[in-house]
Write an enzyme that holds these catalytic residues in place. Structure first.
Site, PDB file in Angstrom:
ATOM      1  N   SER A  75       2.072   4.378  -7.278  1.00 54.97           N
ATOM      2  CA  SER A  75       1.711   3.042  -7.756  1.00 54.97           C
ATOM      3  C   SER A  75       2.588   2.036  -7.026  1.00 54.97           C
ATOM      4  O   SER A  75       3.757   2.311  -6.740  1.00 54.97           O
ATOM      5  CB  SER A  75       1.992   2.952  -9.264  1.00 54.97           C
ATOM      6  OG  SER A  75       2.081   1.595  -9.660  1.00 54.97           O
ATOM      7  N   LEU A 118       0.811  -1.219   0.000  1.00 51.00           N
ATOM      8  CA  LEU A 118       0.000   0.000   0.000  1.00 51.00           C
ATOM      9  C   LEU A 118       0.843   1.266   0.000  1.00 51.00           C
ATOM     10  O   LEU A 118       1.918   1.320   0.579  1.00 51.00           O
ATOM     11  CB  LEU A 118      -0.901  -0.005   1.241  1.00 51.00           C
ATOM     12  CG  LEU A 118      -1.814  -1.220   1.369  1.00 51.00           C
ATOM     13  CD1 LEU A 118      -2.726  -1.055   2.583  1.00 51.00           C
ATOM     14  CD2 LEU A 118      -2.640  -1.452   0.115  1.00 51.00           C
ATOM     15  N   HIS A 119       0.302   2.270  -0.651  1.00 51.53           N
ATOM     16  CA  HIS A 119       0.917   3.593  -0.659  1.00 51.53           C
ATOM     17  C   HIS A 119      -0.155   4.616  -0.300  1.00 51.53           C
ATOM     18  O   HIS A 119      -1.315   4.251  -0.043  1.00 51.53           O
ATOM     19  CB  HIS A 119       1.565   3.899  -2.009  1.00 51.53           C
ATOM     20  CG  HIS A 119       0.651   3.673  -3.173  1.00 51.53           C
ATOM     21  ND1 HIS A 119      -0.441   4.457  -3.426  1.00 51.53           N
ATOM     22  CD2 HIS A 119       0.650   2.703  -4.137  1.00 51.53           C
ATOM     23  CE1 HIS A 119      -1.060   4.029  -4.495  1.00 51.53           C
ATOM     24  NE2 HIS A 119      -0.437   2.947  -4.954  1.00 51.53           N
ATOM     25  N   GLU A 120       0.220   5.892  -0.324  1.00 50.14           N
ATOM     26  CA  GLU A 120      -0.691   6.953   0.128  1.00 50.14           C
ATOM     27  C   GLU A 120      -1.984   6.989  -0.695  1.00 50.14           C
ATOM     28  O   GLU A 120      -3.023   7.413  -0.196  1.00 50.14           O
ATOM     29  CB  GLU A 120       0.065   8.296   0.069  1.00 50.14           C
ATOM     30  CG  GLU A 120      -0.485   9.390   0.931  1.00 50.14           C
ATOM     31  CD  GLU A 120      -0.939   8.959   2.339  1.00 50.14           C
ATOM     32  OE1 GLU A 120      -0.203   8.238   3.041  1.00 50.14           O
ATOM     33  OE2 GLU A 120      -2.068   9.355   2.730  1.00 50.14           O
ATOM     34  N   GLY A 121      -1.929   6.524  -1.935  1.00 48.23           N
ATOM     35  CA  GLY A 121      -3.148   6.486  -2.756  1.00 48.23           C
ATOM     36  C   GLY A 121      -4.194   5.569  -2.136  1.00 48.23           C
ATOM     37  O   GLY A 121      -5.381   5.926  -2.040  1.00 48.23           O
ATOM     38  N   HIS A 122      -3.771   4.376  -1.689  1.00 49.06           N
ATOM     39  CA  HIS A 122      -4.713   3.456  -1.043  1.00 49.06           C
ATOM     40  C   HIS A 122      -5.232   4.047   0.264  1.00 49.06           C
ATOM     41  O   HIS A 122      -6.413   3.950   0.590  1.00 49.06           O
ATOM     42  CB  HIS A 122      -4.029   2.119  -0.713  1.00 49.06           C
ATOM     43  CG  HIS A 122      -3.496   1.382  -1.901  1.00 49.06           C
ATOM     44  ND1 HIS A 122      -2.152   1.272  -2.170  1.00 49.06           N
ATOM     45  CD2 HIS A 122      -4.139   0.704  -2.881  1.00 49.06           C
ATOM     46  CE1 HIS A 122      -1.983   0.544  -3.262  1.00 49.06           C
ATOM     47  NE2 HIS A 122      -3.165   0.189  -3.720  1.00 49.06           N
TER      48      HIS A 122
END
Ligand code: PAF
Length: 283
Positions: free
Chosen positions: A186, A29-33
């Site tokens: 991503s 996971l990254h900040e987008g999730h």
């Protein structure tokens, strides 16, 4: 926060709730999730995220085996974001037998762009999303599911699936989160070497330039020529572009006639070394 692996455990955790807010992911996971979890959370009475690297959406030559699996770090980030339940099925939990019943999305939407370059991709995505929806939402009066707009076509496929199957699920499309230099966040960015990471921002820059050039043309733009030029420019920097293209937001078809007043999106996919990146910008 509870971490569960089986469908039965998940349903037990969700019993008593009426409106799950669900964020499906493949992990790493990254900040987008995390932004999706934060946006979805107030819209439901329990927040669920799934972590499952879905074999069905990978072609045999793609990165299924090497896709990063980082459950512990992911769980920590989800807990900090206020997630209540993490559903992390093993393959045998979600696909205890070969998944021979599949969802085949409409080909006009799913055989173009990503579907053209990754045949079968949207069958794999639609099938797992339908299955995850049935794990999370079965027996619920309704709910909300959040997807990131970086996977623009995926959001459209899922929206249409929900509409055509009359699922009582609201689809929330979260804005693409970007690094400071503009690179779309991503999970696959972690494959990039430091040099490639510096270069990677040129995909979004190429999309922006293509969009601005197309919008600046008065009258009928020769989009095919503009798109070819944009791909050549990226190729000269060492990329292998699959497509850079201007499409109507409504159906992802090429716009016909003058562009004024038509809501558009510029989409692109290109390989940098062995890493295939995608991005898009609404213009
Ligand atoms: O966007 C993703 O991470 C995946 O395609 C999804 C929606 C979790 C299905 O595997």
């Amino acid at each position: 926060m509870h971490i569960v692996h089986t469908i039965a455990e998940l349903r037990q955790q969700l019993s008593g709730f009426k409106r799950p807010a669900f964020v499906p992911t493949m992990g790493n996971l990254h900040e987008g999730h995390i932004a999706l979890v934060r946006q979805a959370r107030p819209l439901g009475d329990v927040t669920v995220s799934s972590i499952f690297v879905n074999r069905l959406q990978f072609a045999p030559h793609e990165d299924f085996d090497s896709y990063p699996r980082t459950l512990d770090a992911d769980a920590q980030r989800l807990e900090a974001a206020g997630c209540d339940v993490v559903f992390a099925p093993r393959e045998k939990d979600l696909y205890p037998e070969p998944q021979t019943f599949k969802v085949h999305p409409a080909t006009d939407l799913s055989d173009i762009l990503e579907g053209h370059f990754r045949p079968g991709f949207f069958i794999g995505v639609s099938t797992v999303v339908m299955k995850l929806f049935s794990c999370v939402f079965a027996g619920m009066p309704g709910g909300v599911a959040a997807f990131g707009k970086k996977d623009y076509q995926q959001v459209m496929v899922v929206r249409r699936m929900v509409q055509q199957f009359a699922l009582p699920i609201e689809i929330l499309a979260g804005e693409t989160q970007r690094a400071e230099d503009g690179l779309a966040l991503s999970s696959r960015n972690s494959y990039l070497t430091p040099e490639q990471r510096l270069e990677a921002v040129h995909l979004s820059q190429a999309l922006r330039a293509l969009g601005e050039t197309a919008r600046a043309v008065s009258g009928l733009p020769d989009l095919a020529a503009l798109e070819a030029q944009a791909m050549q420019a990226l190729a000269r920097r060492g990329w292998k572009p699959d497509y850079l293209t201007v499409r109507r937001r409504a159906d992802l078809m090429p716009p016909q006639g003058a562009l004024a007043d038509v809501p558009l999106v510029v989409l692109g996919a290109a390989k940098l070394g062995n890493t295939r990146l995608i991005d898009n910008l609404e213009i």
